[in-house]
Write a protein that holds these residues in place. Structure first.
Motif, PDB file in Angstrom:
ATOM      1  N   ALA A 264     -16.061  62.491   7.272  1.00 40.29           N
ATOM      2  CA  ALA A 264     -15.131  62.231   6.174  1.00 40.29           C
ATOM      3  C   ALA A 264     -15.155  63.375   5.162  1.00 40.29           C
ATOM      4  N   ALA A 265     -16.331  63.919   4.887  1.00 42.09           N
ATOM      5  CA  ALA A 265     -16.426  65.060   3.963  1.00 42.09           C
ATOM      6  C   ALA A 265     -15.670  66.264   4.511  1.00 42.09           C
ATOM      7  N   LYS A 266     -15.797  66.505   5.810  1.00 48.72           N
ATOM      8  CA  LYS A 266     -15.071  67.619   6.438  1.00 48.72           C
ATOM      9  C   LYS A 266     -13.572  67.389   6.363  1.00 48.72           C
ATOM     10  N   GLN A 267     -13.123  66.179   6.656  1.00 52.64           N
ATOM     11  CA  GLN A 267     -11.699  65.860   6.636  1.00 52.64           C
ATOM     12  C   GLN A 267     -11.118  66.001   5.230  1.00 52.64           C
ATOM     13  N   MET A 268     -11.798  65.440   4.250  1.00 51.91           N
ATOM     14  CA  MET A 268     -11.287  65.494   2.881  1.00 51.91           C
ATOM     15  C   MET A 268     -11.296  66.919   2.335  1.00 51.91           C
ATOM     16  N   THR A 269     -12.309  67.696   2.709  1.00 52.46           N
ATOM     17  CA  THR A 269     -12.366  69.092   2.270  1.00 52.46           C
ATOM     18  C   THR A 269     -11.194  69.882   2.837  1.00 52.46           C
ATOM     19  N   TYR A 270     -10.906  69.686   4.111  1.00 54.23           N
ATOM     20  CA  TYR A 270      -9.776  70.389   4.745  1.00 54.23           C
ATOM     21  C   TYR A 270      -8.462  70.008   4.069  1.00 54.23           C
TER      22      TYR A 270
ATOM     23  N   CYS B 119     -17.331  51.184   0.751  1.00 54.16           N
ATOM     24  CA  CYS B 119     -17.772  51.739  -0.537  1.00 54.16           C
ATOM     25  C   CYS B 119     -17.908  53.258  -0.475  1.00 54.16           C
ATOM     26  N   ILE B 120     -18.435  53.769   0.631  1.00 55.98           N
ATOM     27  CA  ILE B 120     -18.556  55.221   0.804  1.00 55.98           C
ATOM     28  C   ILE B 120     -17.176  55.872   0.809  1.00 55.98           C
ATOM     29  N   PHE B 121     -16.246  55.289   1.528  1.00 55.63           N
ATOM     30  CA  PHE B 121     -14.883  55.811   1.633  1.00 55.63           C
ATOM     31  C   PHE B 121     -14.221  55.885   0.255  1.00 55.63           C
ATOM     32  N   ILE B 122     -14.308  54.811  -0.511  1.00 53.59           N
ATOM     33  CA  ILE B 122     -13.674  54.786  -1.836  1.00 53.59           C
ATOM     34  C   ILE B 122     -14.315  55.817  -2.762  1.00 53.59           C
ATOM     35  N   THR B 123     -15.639  55.887  -2.759  1.00 51.09           N
ATOM     36  CA  THR B 123     -16.337  56.833  -3.632  1.00 51.09           C
ATOM     37  C   THR B 123     -15.998  58.278  -3.282  1.00 51.09           C
ATOM     38  N   MET B 124     -15.988  58.605  -2.005  1.00 54.90           N
ATOM     39  CA  MET B 124     -15.703  59.980  -1.588  1.00 54.90           C
ATOM     40  C   MET B 124     -14.256  60.362  -1.892  1.00 54.90           C
ATOM     41  N   MET B 125     -13.332  59.430  -1.745  1.00 52.53           N
ATOM     42  CA  MET B 125     -11.939  59.724  -2.100  1.00 52.53           C
ATOM     43  C   MET B 125     -11.818  60.011  -3.596  1.00 52.53           C
ATOM     44  N   PHE B 126     -12.495  59.215  -4.397  1.00 53.98           N
ATOM     45  CA  PHE B 126     -12.463  59.435  -5.843  1.00 53.98           C
ATOM     46  C   PHE B 126     -13.070  60.795  -6.189  1.00 53.98           C
ATOM     47  N   ALA B 127     -14.218  61.110  -5.573  1.00 51.92           N
ATOM     48  CA  ALA B 127     -14.884  62.387  -5.842  1.00 51.92           C
ATOM     49  C   ALA B 127     -14.044  63.576  -5.371  1.00 51.92           C
TER      50      ALA B 127
ATOM     51  N   GLY C 283     -10.850  63.802  -5.457  1.00 56.14           N
ATOM     52  CA  GLY C 283      -9.740  64.041  -6.372  1.00 56.14           C
ATOM     53  C   GLY C 283      -8.482  63.256  -6.061  1.00 56.14           C
ATOM     54  N   VAL C 284      -8.584  62.195  -5.293  1.00 55.31           N
ATOM     55  CA  VAL C 284      -7.419  61.352  -5.010  1.00 55.31           C
ATOM     56  C   VAL C 284      -6.973  60.678  -6.309  1.00 55.31           C
ATOM     57  N   LYS C 285      -5.675  60.696  -6.570  1.00 57.78           N
ATOM     58  CA  LYS C 285      -5.131  60.159  -7.819  1.00 57.78           C
ATOM     59  C   LYS C 285      -5.325  58.648  -7.904  1.00 57.78           C
ATOM     60  N   MET C 286      -5.410  58.149  -9.131  1.00 63.08           N
ATOM     61  CA  MET C 286      -5.691  56.734  -9.352  1.00 63.08           C
ATOM     62  C   MET C 286      -4.576  55.826  -8.843  1.00 63.08           C
ATOM     63  N   TYR C 287      -3.332  56.316  -8.855  1.00 61.04           N
ATOM     64  CA  TYR C 287      -2.258  55.436  -8.404  1.00 61.04           C
ATOM     65  C   TYR C 287      -2.392  55.097  -6.928  1.00 61.04           C
ATOM     66  N   TRP C 288      -3.029  55.994  -6.151  1.00 61.78           N
ATOM     67  CA  TRP C 288      -3.253  55.679  -4.741  1.00 61.78           C
ATOM     68  C   TRP C 288      -4.275  54.556  -4.593  1.00 61.78           C
ATOM     69  N   PHE C 289      -5.266  54.534  -5.496  1.00 59.34           N
ATOM     70  CA  PHE C 289      -6.248  53.435  -5.458  1.00 59.34           C
ATOM     71  C   PHE C 289      -5.574  52.112  -5.800  1.00 59.34           C
ATOM     72  N   ALA C 290      -4.639  52.159  -6.756  1.00 56.24           N
ATOM     73  CA  ALA C 290      -3.915  50.942  -7.121  1.00 56.24           C
ATOM     74  C   ALA C 290      -3.086  50.437  -5.944  1.00 56.24           C
TER      75      ALA C 290
ATOM     76  N   PHE D 191     -17.118  70.504   0.180  1.00 65.21           N
ATOM     77  CA  PHE D 191     -17.759  69.828   1.315  1.00 65.21           C
ATOM     78  C   PHE D 191     -19.161  69.367   0.951  1.00 65.21           C
ATOM     79  N   ASP D 192     -19.947  70.235   0.326  1.00 69.11           N
ATOM     80  CA  ASP D 192     -21.307  69.884  -0.049  1.00 69.11           C
ATOM     81  C   ASP D 192     -21.326  68.783  -1.102  1.00 69.11           C
ATOM     82  N   MET D 193     -20.399  68.881  -2.059  1.00 70.70           N
ATOM     83  CA  MET D 193     -20.326  67.857  -3.097  1.00 70.70           C
ATOM     84  C   MET D 193     -20.016  66.496  -2.498  1.00 70.70           C
ATOM     85  N   LEU D 194     -19.090  66.444  -1.554  1.00 74.29           N
ATOM     86  CA  LEU D 194     -18.711  65.173  -0.943  1.00 74.29           C
ATOM     87  C   LEU D 194     -19.840  64.595  -0.095  1.00 74.29           C
ATOM     88  N   LEU D 195     -20.597  65.443   0.567  1.00 71.51           N
ATOM     89  CA  LEU D 195     -21.767  64.962   1.306  1.00 71.51           C
ATOM     90  C   LEU D 195     -22.724  64.232   0.364  1.00 71.51           C
ATOM     91  N   CYS D 196     -23.027  64.877  -0.757  1.00 73.47           N
ATOM     92  CA  CYS D 196     -23.976  64.290  -1.705  1.00 73.47           C
ATOM     93  C   CYS D 196     -23.437  63.002  -2.308  1.00 73.47           C
TER      94      CYS D 196
END
Length: 369
Positions: free
Chosen positions: A119-125, A167-175, A177-184, A299-304
């Motif tokens: 997921a970190a690799k995908q979101m980074t790309y 929970c991991i998916f939601i946290t990593m998306m937030f970290a 930079g996914v916009k809040m309206y997508w969470f809504a 990528f490293d930030m999302l891993l952590c």
């Protein structure tokens, strides 16, 4: 070294308390194995975990991220293996693969760590080469999550592991930079799909587990679904501030050394012992987040952040189970609960964070800090 030392302190604390709890239950005539068995398994798992920690510290996580196709295949293969070889061990969740009556592992623990990497690799790309907040990017991230989440629920009925993946998916998306309206929007979609999940995917016993803490009519006597929770709260209460005395007969219930080890610690060492557990885990969580923020690379930030979120939500849900405010869904307390798979994969996950700390920062970022 700081992170490794903290992990070892938690693991040794947990191993000690598992031995104390199982010894007390064994002496009281409970149907538990010889306490030495639990001691040997946990110590062996800790050393294997330390090996995984060191290995993932020295291996650049980028190399693992680049093998995302192979890692994704491993995740799917583990879930398929559960269909063929999975056992529920009387829990209702077909989440274990065993070789004989001694050796076994829980694939969902491995799947969790692999999911964080992929997921970190995908979101980074998507963040660096595409538009992270485009509809297609959100579809790709959601599809990856839904495949893993759905297969865990369908194949193993393991709501605990599936909820941690969520929970991991939601946290990593937030970290990321996914916009809040997508969470809504996502929240609205989830709310609309709850009746479908409730009526067609969840089994009756799972429904009762989910609503039991909030609906007293599900188990009015407290001798059914809520029995473990009630015994857990009794154990915590009996420990008071500094633990029970040696003449006190321990509260006996299944899972006291596994999912309810927090209650066993509270009974033995009181509130002081519980606060030490929470303090140690908070230190590890803060360190993971700090390493991620100062890594200088997405990528490293999302891993952590993925690893930190796993520890955060496992701790919150597990402690909630022990005090009766969250459903009993089979979540382990990181480093403390009995279970070799949980111990080894938690050390491995921390190895990913250690690897981020170990590698040099990007030149521009190093000049800023």
């Amino acid at each position: 070294m700081f992170l490794l030392i903290m992990c070892c302190i938690c693991a040794i604390y947990g191993i000690t308390m598992i031995y104390v709890v199982t010894s007390g239950m064994h002496s009281a005539g409970a149907n538990v194995s010889n306490p030495s068995k639990y001691l040997i398994v946990q110590i062996f798992s800790m050393f294997l975990g330390i090996g995984a920690f060191v290995l993932l510290t020295v291996i650049d996580a980028d190399l693992l991220g680049n093998q995302w196709k192979f890692l994704s295949f491993i995740n799917i293969a583990l879930l398929v293996a559960l269909v063929i070889f999975g056992r529920d061990d009387g829990t209702g969740n077909k989440s274990w693969i065993r070789f004989g009556n001694i050796i076994g592992f829980q694939p969902s623990e491995i799947i969790k760590v692999i999911y964080i990497i992929v997921a970190a690799k995908q979101m980074t790309y998507l963040k660096e080469y595409k538009d992270l907040n485009s509809f297609m990017s959100l579809v790709q991230m959601a599809a990856h999550f839904m495949i893993i989440f759905g297969l865990i629920v369908v194949v193993s009925s393991d709501l605990g592991s599936a909820s941690i993946i969520l929970c991991i998916f939601i946290t990593m998306m937030f970290a990321a930079g996914v916009k809040m309206y997508w969470f809504a929007i996502g929240g609205a979609v989830v709310a609309a799909s709850v009746p479908l999940l409730w009526n067609y995917f969840l089994k009756d016993y799972q429904k009762k587990r989910l609503v039991a803490p909030y609906d007293p009519t599900v188990d009015p006597s407290g001798d059914g679904i809520l029995w473990q929770t009630n015994q857990s709260r009794l154990a915590l209460a009996s420990g008071r501030f500094s633990g029970i005395d040696s003449d006190h007969r321990p509260v006996i219930f299944t899972g006291k050394h596994t999912d309810f080890i927090f209650s066993g610690i509270g009974e033995t060492l009181g509130m002081i012992g519980c606060l030490i557990v929470l303090l140690l885990l908070v230190i590890i969580i803060v360190h993971c987040i700090r390493v991620g923020i100062h890594s200088g690379r997405t990528f490293d930030m999302l891993l952590c952040m993925g690893v930190a979120s796993s520890v955060i939500f496992q701790t919150l849900i597990n402690v909630g189970m022990c005090i009766g405010i969250t459903p009993v869904i089979g979540i382990t307390l990181p480093f403390f609960s009995y279970g070799g798979s949980s111990m080894m994969t938690m050390f491995a996950a921390m190895g990913l964070v250690s690897g981020v700390k170990y590698k040099p920062k990007p030149q521009l970022f190093s000049m800023m800090y």
